[in-house]
Design a protein around this motif. Structure first.
Motif, PDB file in Angstrom:
ATOM      1  N   PHE A   1      89.388  60.540  38.676  1.00 46.42           N
ATOM      2  CA  PHE A   1      88.012  60.248  39.083  1.00 46.42           C
ATOM      3  C   PHE A   1      87.881  58.732  39.075  1.00 46.42           C
TER       4      PHE A   1
ATOM      5  N   LEU B   1      81.057  64.071  40.169  1.00 45.07           N
ATOM      6  CA  LEU B   1      81.443  64.655  38.878  1.00 45.07           C
ATOM      7  C   LEU B   1      81.646  66.161  38.993  1.00 45.07           C
ATOM      8  N   GLY B   2      80.807  66.826  39.776  1.00 46.58           N
ATOM      9  CA  GLY B   2      80.955  68.266  39.971  1.00 46.58           C
ATOM     10  C   GLY B   2      82.281  68.605  40.633  1.00 46.58           C
ATOM     11  N   LYS B   3      82.682  67.830  41.623  1.00 43.30           N
ATOM     12  CA  LYS B   3      83.976  68.064  42.288  1.00 43.30           C
ATOM     13  C   LYS B   3      85.132  67.825  41.325  1.00 43.30           C
ATOM     14  N   ALA B   4      85.043  66.763  40.534  1.00 37.06           N
ATOM     15  CA  ALA B   4      86.111  66.471  39.572  1.00 37.06           C
ATOM     16  C   ALA B   4      86.195  67.578  38.517  1.00 37.06           C
ATOM     17  N   ARG B   5      85.059  68.023  38.039  1.00 32.65           N
ATOM     18  CA  ARG B   5      85.028  69.089  37.027  1.00 32.65           C
ATOM     19  C   ARG B   5      85.617  70.378  37.591  1.00 32.65           C
ATOM     20  N   ALA B   6      85.277  70.711  38.820  1.00 31.25           N
ATOM     21  CA  ALA B   6      85.774  71.939  39.439  1.00 31.25           C
ATOM     22  C   ALA B   6      87.289  71.889  39.671  1.00 31.25           C
TER      23      ALA B   6
ATOM     24  N   ALA C   1      89.473  70.130  37.799  1.00 28.82           N
ATOM     25  CA  ALA C   1      90.209  69.907  36.549  1.00 28.82           C
ATOM     26  C   ALA C   1      90.627  71.219  35.901  1.00 28.82           C
TER      27      ALA C   1
ATOM     28  N   SER D   1      91.044  73.912  32.942  1.00 26.85           N
ATOM     29  CA  SER D   1      90.001  74.282  31.978  1.00 26.85           C
ATOM     30  C   SER D   1      90.134  73.570  30.636  1.00 26.85           C
TER      31      SER D   1
ATOM     32  N   VAL E   1      91.203  64.024  28.596  1.00 28.00           N
ATOM     33  CA  VAL E   1      90.593  62.979  29.412  1.00 28.00           C
ATOM     34  C   VAL E   1      90.990  61.607  28.882  1.00 28.00           C
TER      35      VAL E   1
END
Length: 155
Positions: free
Chosen positions: A33, A126-131, A133, A135, A139
């Motif tokens: 990110f 952030l939503g795209k990075a979280r999706a 990554a 589980s 970091v």
């Protein structure tokens, strides 16, 4: 990896140094990110005048197919630095998920370069990075990624 292009953050080309400097701290298949301030836009980065019809998945497939032959490609008129930039980008797209938070990149440039995943909205990025990554991802944060090089333990 979460990285910021500071202090190499004047334009997108300079901001990519944050990605280049910290990429080796990311495991294959991981997410990088990258926050790009880029107040002066794209810089000396050559942006095509029309859309490249490849998303991230298609670019990953193209990268895997091109990399074994890249050294033999005749890219007439291209400077060595540009050739390196393309080679590095193909290696990166093949191995990692890269998401950019870059509010100053114009929407038309973002549309023409869909495979780079520029995002003007922090929540969306952030939503795209979280999706993307895993589980149970660890970091690492590089607040000055433009001038930071990770020192990794021997494997």
């Amino acid at each position: 990896v979460i990285t910021n292009s500071c202090p190499m953050d004047t334009d997108v080309r300079q901001g990519f140094k944050a990605l280049a400097n910290t990429v080796r701290a990311t495991r294959a298949g991981g997410v990088i990110f990258t926050c790009l301030r880029a107040s002066e836009g794209m810089g000396a980065l050559n942006v095509p005048s029309r859309e490249i019809p490849l998303g991230k998945g298609a670019m990953r497939a193209v990268a895997s197919a091109l990399l074994p032959f890249f050294g033999r490609l005749k890219l007439n008129g291209m400077q060595p630095e540009d050739r390196f930039f393309i080679y590095f980008a193909l290696q990166t797209f093949r191995r990692y998920n890269v998401v950019f938070y870059s509010p100053s990149v114009p929407a038309d440039v973002s549309q023409r370069l869909r495979f780079l995943d520029f995002n003007a909205d922090l929540g969306t990025a952030l939503g795209k990075a979280r999706a993307a990554a895993p589980s149970k991802a660890g970091v690492l944060v590089f607040p000055h990624g433009g001038v930071t090089y990770p020192i990794l333990p021997a494997r």
